[in-house]
Write a protein that holds these residues in place. Structure first.
Motif, PDB file in Angstrom:
ATOM      1  N   ASP A   1       1.637   5.039   2.583  1.00  0.00           N
ATOM      2  CA  ASP A   1       0.841   3.950   3.096  1.00  0.00           C
ATOM      3  C   ASP A   1      -0.421   3.608   1.896  1.00  0.00           C
ATOM      4  O   ASP A   1      -0.774   2.414   1.791  1.00  0.00           O
ATOM      5  CB  ASP A   1      -0.019   4.339   4.472  1.00  0.00           C
ATOM      6  CG  ASP A   1       0.726   3.496   5.760  1.00  0.00           C
ATOM      7  OD1 ASP A   1       1.736   2.922   5.361  1.00  0.00           O
ATOM      8  OD2 ASP A   1       0.291   4.145   6.830  1.00  0.00           O
ATOM      9  N   VAL A   2      -0.915   4.848   1.527  1.00  0.00           N
ATOM     10  CA  VAL A   2      -1.816   4.632   0.323  1.00  0.00           C
ATOM     11  C   VAL A   2      -1.270   3.825  -0.862  1.00  0.00           C
ATOM     12  O   VAL A   2      -1.902   2.954  -1.539  1.00  0.00           O
ATOM     13  CB  VAL A   2      -2.066   6.125  -0.110  1.00  0.00           C
ATOM     14  CG1 VAL A   2      -3.115   5.836  -1.724  1.00  0.00           C
ATOM     15  CG2 VAL A   2      -3.180   6.518   0.856  1.00  0.00           C
ATOM     16  N   ARG A   3       0.136   4.079  -1.237  1.00  0.00           N
ATOM     17  CA  ARG A   3       0.913   3.481  -2.167  1.00  0.00           C
ATOM     18  C   ARG A   3       0.992   1.984  -2.114  1.00  0.00           C
ATOM     19  O   ARG A   3       0.806   1.183  -3.091  1.00  0.00           O
ATOM     20  CB  ARG A   3       2.334   4.020  -2.422  1.00  0.00           C
ATOM     21  CG  ARG A   3       3.309   3.326  -3.670  1.00  0.00           C
ATOM     22  CD  ARG A   3       4.548   3.936  -3.403  1.00  0.00           C
ATOM     23  NE  ARG A   3       5.183   3.177  -2.142  1.00  0.00           N
ATOM     24  CZ  ARG A   3       5.543   1.924  -2.147  1.00  0.00           C
ATOM     25  NH1 ARG A   3       5.230   1.186  -2.990  1.00  0.00           N
ATOM     26  NH2 ARG A   3       6.160   1.433  -1.044  1.00  0.00           N
ATOM     27  N   ARG A   4       0.932   1.479  -0.815  1.00  0.00           N
ATOM     28  CA  ARG A   4       1.161   0.085  -0.224  1.00  0.00           C
ATOM     29  C   ARG A   4      -0.366  -0.558  -0.374  1.00  0.00           C
ATOM     30  O   ARG A   4      -0.583  -1.724  -0.762  1.00  0.00           O
ATOM     31  CB  ARG A   4       1.667   0.016   1.083  1.00  0.00           C
ATOM     32  CG  ARG A   4       3.169   0.356   1.084  1.00  0.00           C
ATOM     33  CD  ARG A   4       3.731   0.533   2.569  1.00  0.00           C
ATOM     34  NE  ARG A   4       3.421  -0.713   3.342  1.00  0.00           N
ATOM     35  CZ  ARG A   4       3.735  -0.744   4.372  1.00  0.00           C
ATOM     36  NH1 ARG A   4       4.115   0.357   5.240  1.00  0.00           N
ATOM     37  NH2 ARG A   4       3.621  -1.996   5.047  1.00  0.00           N
ATOM     38  N   ALA A   5      -1.317   0.461  -0.063  1.00  0.00           N
ATOM     39  CA  ALA A   5      -2.725  -0.236  -0.074  1.00  0.00           C
ATOM     40  C   ALA A   5      -3.570  -0.609  -1.186  1.00  0.00           C
ATOM     41  O   ALA A   5      -4.118  -1.406  -1.454  1.00  0.00           O
ATOM     42  CB  ALA A   5      -3.615   0.612   0.828  1.00  0.00           C
ATOM     43  N   VAL A   6      -3.403   0.595  -2.260  1.00  0.00           N
ATOM     44  CA  VAL A   6      -4.020   0.531  -3.437  1.00  0.00           C
ATOM     45  C   VAL A   6      -4.064  -0.626  -4.499  1.00  0.00           C
ATOM     46  O   VAL A   6      -5.124  -1.244  -4.738  1.00  0.00           O
ATOM     47  CB  VAL A   6      -3.839   1.949  -4.254  1.00  0.00           C
ATOM     48  CG1 VAL A   6      -4.287   1.803  -5.800  1.00  0.00           C
ATOM     49  CG2 VAL A   6      -4.382   3.018  -3.451  1.00  0.00           C
ATOM     50  N   PRO A   7      -2.695  -1.121  -4.596  1.00  0.00           N
ATOM     51  CA  PRO A   7      -2.510  -2.519  -5.615  1.00  0.00           C
ATOM     52  C   PRO A   7      -3.473  -3.611  -4.945  1.00  0.00           C
ATOM     53  O   PRO A   7      -4.150  -4.326  -5.538  1.00  0.00           O
ATOM     54  CB  PRO A   7      -1.200  -2.634  -5.340  1.00  0.00           C
ATOM     55  CG  PRO A   7      -0.518  -1.201  -5.317  1.00  0.00           C
ATOM     56  CD  PRO A   7      -1.588  -0.975  -4.281  1.00  0.00           C
ATOM     57  N   VAL A   8      -3.257  -3.543  -3.543  1.00  0.00           N
ATOM     58  CA  VAL A   8      -4.085  -4.959  -2.690  1.00  0.00           C
ATOM     59  C   VAL A   8      -5.469  -4.762  -2.892  1.00  0.00           C
ATOM     60  O   VAL A   8      -6.137  -5.709  -3.284  1.00  0.00           O
ATOM     61  CB  VAL A   8      -3.495  -4.860  -1.414  1.00  0.00           C
ATOM     62  CG1 VAL A   8      -4.124  -6.220  -0.699  1.00  0.00           C
ATOM     63  CG2 VAL A   8      -2.035  -5.108  -1.444  1.00  0.00           C
TER      64      VAL A   8
ATOM     65  N   THR B   1      -3.887  -9.411   7.684  1.00  0.00           N
ATOM     66  CA  THR B   1      -3.102 -10.057   6.420  1.00  0.00           C
ATOM     67  C   THR B   1      -3.891  -9.649   5.273  1.00  0.00           C
ATOM     68  O   THR B   1      -4.913  -9.312   5.218  1.00  0.00           O
ATOM     69  CB  THR B   1      -3.290 -11.425   6.662  1.00  0.00           C
ATOM     70  OG1 THR B   1      -4.413 -11.935   6.825  1.00  0.00           O
ATOM     71  CG2 THR B   1      -2.548 -12.004   7.761  1.00  0.00           C
ATOM     72  N   GLY B   2      -3.012  -9.553   3.986  1.00  0.00           N
ATOM     73  CA  GLY B   2      -3.689  -9.225   2.598  1.00  0.00           C
ATOM     74  C   GLY B   2      -4.646  -8.205   2.606  1.00  0.00           C
ATOM     75  O   GLY B   2      -4.277  -6.947   2.920  1.00  0.00           O
ATOM     76  N   HIS B   3      -5.902  -8.379   2.308  1.00  0.00           N
ATOM     77  CA  HIS B   3      -6.957  -7.337   2.073  1.00  0.00           C
ATOM     78  C   HIS B   3      -7.081  -6.408   3.264  1.00  0.00           C
ATOM     79  O   HIS B   3      -7.293  -5.399   3.121  1.00  0.00           O
ATOM     80  CB  HIS B   3      -8.253  -8.426   1.534  1.00  0.00           C
ATOM     81  CG  HIS B   3      -9.333  -7.366   1.035  1.00  0.00           C
ATOM     82  ND1 HIS B   3     -10.487  -7.613   1.161  1.00  0.00           N
ATOM     83  CD2 HIS B   3      -9.378  -6.053   0.766  1.00  0.00           C
ATOM     84  CE1 HIS B   3     -11.409  -6.639   0.890  1.00  0.00           C
ATOM     85  NE2 HIS B   3     -10.782  -5.863   0.627  1.00  0.00           N
ATOM     86  N   THR B   4      -7.220  -7.344   4.297  1.00  0.00           N
ATOM     87  CA  THR B   4      -7.648  -6.557   5.552  1.00  0.00           C
ATOM     88  C   THR B   4      -6.552  -5.668   5.879  1.00  0.00           C
ATOM     89  O   THR B   4      -6.679  -4.218   6.346  1.00  0.00           O
ATOM     90  CB  THR B   4      -7.894  -7.774   6.837  1.00  0.00           C
ATOM     91  OG1 THR B   4      -9.171  -8.391   6.449  1.00  0.00           O
ATOM     92  CG2 THR B   4      -8.261  -6.873   8.129  1.00  0.00           C
ATOM     93  N   ARG B   5      -5.249  -5.866   5.672  1.00  0.00           N
ATOM     94  CA  ARG B   5      -4.273  -5.242   6.350  1.00  0.00           C
ATOM     95  C   ARG B   5      -4.111  -4.036   5.212  1.00  0.00           C
ATOM     96  O   ARG B   5      -3.826  -2.959   5.708  1.00  0.00           O
ATOM     97  CB  ARG B   5      -2.938  -6.058   6.053  1.00  0.00           C
ATOM     98  CG  ARG B   5      -1.544  -5.358   6.429  1.00  0.00           C
ATOM     99  CD  ARG B   5      -0.481  -6.384   6.538  1.00  0.00           C
ATOM    100  NE  ARG B   5       0.785  -5.798   7.153  1.00  0.00           N
ATOM    101  CZ  ARG B   5       1.572  -4.878   6.131  1.00  0.00           C
ATOM    102  NH1 ARG B   5       1.677  -5.340   4.613  1.00  0.00           N
ATOM    103  NH2 ARG B   5       2.919  -4.633   6.730  1.00  0.00           N
ATOM    104  N   ALA B   6      -4.427  -4.079   3.859  1.00  0.00           N
ATOM    105  CA  ALA B   6      -4.396  -2.910   3.036  1.00  0.00           C
ATOM    106  C   ALA B   6      -5.584  -2.143   3.730  1.00  0.00           C
ATOM    107  O   ALA B   6      -5.328  -0.666   3.414  1.00  0.00           O
ATOM    108  CB  ALA B   6      -4.763  -3.413   1.792  1.00  0.00           C
TER     109      ALA B   6
END
Length: 867
Positions: free
Chosen positions: A138-145, A111-116
């Motif tokens: 996947d990077v696009r989804r991870a970077v903002p978080v 969840t959240g930070h870990t999922r990123a």
């Protein structure tokens, strides 16, 4: 979370800050009685270390144990994090389906930070698999978080990965922006391994942008950082191989790839990396002309990539395999279809290599006579000529030249060849090291040869001369970059000289020197490495050679330029306002004969070999027929300039019967002869005489020459030290150096003259602001060169010519030291009478005694340039 938990969790970022310390502390945790959570973290740390730096089988064991412990600890985020680490290891082990399944569970559990963080690692896996669009998503989804959480380390990792994916897709500017942002973040952390990885990535970006010196410098810096951390550098080796190949150092790239494969096999490392190294080795072997090794390595890479479900990589490996098979002489209609299919797949992947596959399909089709198919594929490949990196544009212009050739358009072929070579010339001048400039010319060899062949068929001798000059001795068109203020380079050169001198003294005393030789090789690598880092600062000359200017400058002289096409020597005789072409013999036979002559001269350097003199003279007759053919009867009686190809640089031209009684000088190109002819002598007219140690005659000509010249600068004994010699040589009018010469075929820029404190190398000469206007090297092997690139020569003489030297006398074979003395005295007598070097050398030969030793000594020396 307790303080104890925090200290154990801190081991995870430590793996990439201080890997060895993290491994030791994780083992200490397991030696105690840890909770499931603490044991989970310790096993994960050991698994990461083994995955990236050690045995992958051990890594999987520890990571599976960590996964089970995370489930026992009842921590969904901990389990998700371990599943992501395990997923990466499984993919690197070639178990792609299992690895992706682990990521699916990890994304679902986190969840959240870990999922990123899990998404970032899955993006990394997508990149390893060559699935770049999924990686970017996947990077696009991870970077903002990650940014919102203030996670500097993982944000920097994600930006570095995104930049690397952009590079694979050819988006250099986007990659550069991400690398810059990531580097700013890394500067705020203590993640030393990640920082080294960032430097390595910047090296890759510099390479993709076409800056090879910067790429080599950054990759070497990354290697130093990794060495301090004590971690293996498999990925770095893969990237270095790519850069080394682009720099024309294919043999070194192959050696590095094979060495890294051996290391990887020894530690039970990642099969994914082994596949990439095999691909790098295949490319290097192909570039080095070893088609059979390229086929073996590429075939192994294809099988590994297929088993790992890495379609992007497999396609690239199949491309290299097909190129190697074509290089081995295999051609068929099926191969045209295979190349076309590879081009389509590479285009779908967004790979910059797609035009190369189209070019290959077009080449094979042309060989088979399928002109319509060839036109279709070559037209596709030719689109890359307008934009992109220099190699991509060269591919495009090569395709355009072949299209024009198939269409029967001489003008179109020559225009495409000119534009392509202009691209390469512009790129070449970004390189500061003469070695890299020379090796880079190999990339234009096909275009230059194609233009020469078209010129030959069109029947224009002047046009053939122009194209022969277009890609001949281009490394001499501008001085190499010189960094006299680089303290590290100067220190390395000084240390090398000291070690080399100690090793030479020990050998002379009969002592073994393995330790000294190892240190000498290390210092040679350091000097060469720092030299290759230099960026070029001289503009390209454009090589606009004008035959009219040459003919006007020649006057009553003649210039003979030898051109090799399809294995046969063609003679371009320039003089009396015109250029004529003659056909001589096969190059292969001339090379064999030249080797026989060299062997004969070596024997004649020793007394008692008089009986071999007629054999050597007869070999000279055969050489003349093979190299000059009917042109020998049209040379006139005036001075002659000979411009041979690199493969014939050791021919003793004075041995050829029609040249034996005349004034002959040698030049690497007509253009370099013109530059030498127009070089003005320096003001002041300083004369410098140097006597190195260990000569059989003690350099007996030097004291007599000192008396003859009045007040020259004489450097001998301890005064003949490298720094002093270089200082006095700079800008001198005439230099005479009597010193032992050593030619290094393995590393020509370490060819040297022996001074009191050790070897004076080509690297040293290249630091001169202006080399002597005239220089006489009265020792063996000073006129030997290494032929590299398209038709370039590296050695002592070629180091001097771009730096202001207009004329050199040097020797291409071992000679008798005692016989050299009268030759040198007679040579200087002619110079004192106002003769040129070539005139004085002709007269000096005639003044020698008629015995075999003296005759052979005279033939072994040549005059280079125009002074």
């Amino acid at each position: 979370m307790t303080a104890g938990n925090d200290s154990v969790l801190h081991l995870l970022p430590m793996v990439f800050a201080a890997p060895g310390e993290a491994l030791a502390r994780a083992r200490e945790v397991l030696d105690g009685r840890p909770s499931p959570l603490h044991a989970c973290v310790a096993h994960q740390v050991i698994g990461i270390w083994q995955r990236d730096f050690g045995d992958l089988r051990l890594a999987l064991h520890h990571l599976r144990r960590a996964r089970d412990l995370a489930a026992r600890a009842d921590s969904a985020d901990r389990e998700a994090d371990v599943l992501a680490t395990l997923g990466v290891a499984l993919v690197h082990a070639g178990r792609t389906r299992q690895g992706l399944a682990a990521f699916e569970r990890g994304v679902a559990r986190g969840t959240g930070h870990t999922r990123a963080r899990v998404l970032y690692r899955r993006a990394y896996v997508w990149w390893v698999l060559g699935r770049h669009r999924e990686a970017l998503e996947d990077v696009r989804r991870a970077v903002p978080v990650l940014r919102q959480a203030g996670d500097v380390i993982w944000t920097a990792r994600a930006l570095t990965l995104r930049a690397t994916v952009h590079l694979a897709l050819g988006a250099v500017e986007r990659a550069d922006a991400d690398f810059t942002a990531a580097e700013a973040l890394w500067d705020t952390t203590g993640q030393e391994h990640d920082k080294a990885d960032a430097v390595e990535s910047r090296g890759l970006a510099a390479f993709r942008a076409g800056d090879i010196p910067a790429a080599l410098r950054l990759l070497d810096e990354a290697a130093e950082r990794y060495a301090k951390l004590g971690t293996p550098t498999i990925m770095l080796s893969i990237r270095r191989c790519e850069v080394l190949m682009a720099a024309g150092l294919a043999a070194e790239a192959l050696a590095e790839a094979d060495a890294a494969i051996a290391v990887l096999d020894g530690i039970g490392g990642q099969p994914t990396r082994k596949a990439e190294l095999l691909l790098a080795a295949a490319r290097a072997a192909g570039s080095a002309g070893d088609a059979h090794t390229a086929i073996a390595r590429a075939d192994a890479a294809v099988r590994l990539f297929a088993g790992q479900r890495r379609a992007w990589w497999e396609t690239h490996a199949r491309m290299v395999l097909l190129e190697a098979r074509v290089a081995a002489g295999r051609r068929s209609g099926r191969m045209v279809a295979d190349a076309a299919a590879l081009a389509e797949r590479l285009a779908r992947f967004g790979s910059p290599a797609a035009p190369e596959a189209s070019l290959l399909a077009g080449r094979i089709a042309l060989w088979l006579g399928w002109t319509a198919d060839a036109e279709r594929h070559l037209r596709t490949a030719a689109r890359s000529r307008r934009a992109g990196t220099p190699p991509a544009r060269l591919t495009g212009w090569a395709a355009q030249a072949l299209r024009a050739q198939a269409a029967g358009s001489t003008r179109g072929v020559l225009e495409a060849c000119r534009r392509g070579l202009d691209v390469l010339d512009e790129h070449r001048m970004t390189l500061g090291a003469s070695e890299l400039r020379a090796r880079a010319t190999a990339q234009g060899a096909e275009l230059a040869a194609l233009a020469q062949q078209v010129s030959l068929r069109s029947g224009g001798a002047r046009r053939l001369l122009v194209w022969s000059e277009r890609w001949r001795a281009t490394v001499l068109s501008a001085p190499p970059a010189r960094p006299p203020a680089d303290p590290a380079l100067l220190s390395a050169l000084t240390a090398f000289r000291e070690i080399a001198a100690r090793a030479e003294d020990a050998r002379r005393d009969g002592h073994p020197v393995p330790a000294l030789e190892r240190e000498q090789r290390r210092l040679e690598r350091e000097v060469r490495s720092r030299t290759l880092h230099m960026r070029g600062d001289a503009p390209g000359t454009g090589h606009r050679f004008a035959p009219e200017r040459l003919l006007a400058r020649l006057g009553e002289q003649r210039l003979v330029e030898l051109v090799v096409l399809d294995g046969r020597v063609h003679v371009l005789l320039c003089g009396q306002g015109r250029v004529r072409r003659f056909t001589a013999g096969p190059l292969a036979e001339a090379l064999v004969e030249a080797e026989h002559v060299q062997a004969g001269l070596r024997r004649l350097a020793h007394p008692g070999a008089q009986a071999r003199l007629p054999l050597v003279e007869e070999a000279g007759h055969r050489l003349e027929e093979l190299l000059l053919g009917p042109a020998a009867r049209h040379l006139g009686s005036g001075p002659l300039v000979v411009v041979p190809p690199g493969s014939l640089h050791r021919v003793p031209w004075a041995l050829l019967p029609s040249l034996r009684e005349r004034v002959v000088s040698v030049s690497p190109s007509a253009s370099s002869w013109l530059r030498a002819r127009e070089t003005e002598p320096p003001p002041g007219g300083r004369h410098v005489l140097v006597r190195g140690p260990g000569l059989a005659t003690g350099g007996a000509e030097v004291p007599e020459l000192a008396d003859r010249y009045g007040a020259p600068t004489v450097l001998e004994d301890e005064e003949a030290r490298t720094a002093r010699v270089l200082r006095e040589l700079d800008g001198a009018a005439l230099a005479h150096i009597a010193a032992h010469g050593t030619f290094r075929a393995d590393s020509p820029l370490f060819s040297s003259l022996r001074m009191a404190d050790g070897p004076l190398t080509v690297h040293d000469f290249e630091r001169l602001d202006r080399s002597p206007y005239r220089i006489i090297l009265s020792c063996c092997d000073t006129a030997r060169f290494a032929s590299v690139g398209a038709d370039e020569l590296l050695g002592l003489v070629t180091a001097l010519l771009p730096l202001g030297t207009a004329g050199v006398v040097a020797c291409s074979a071992p000679v008798n030291d005692e016989a050299v003395v009268p030759l040198m005295l007679a040579l200087h007598k002619g110079l004192g009478a106002g003769l040129s070097l070539a005139e004085a050398l002709r007269d000096a030969r005639a003044a020698l005694p008629g015995d075999a030793v003296h005759q052979a000594t005279g033939w072994a020396f040549s005059a280079f340039g125009a002074a």
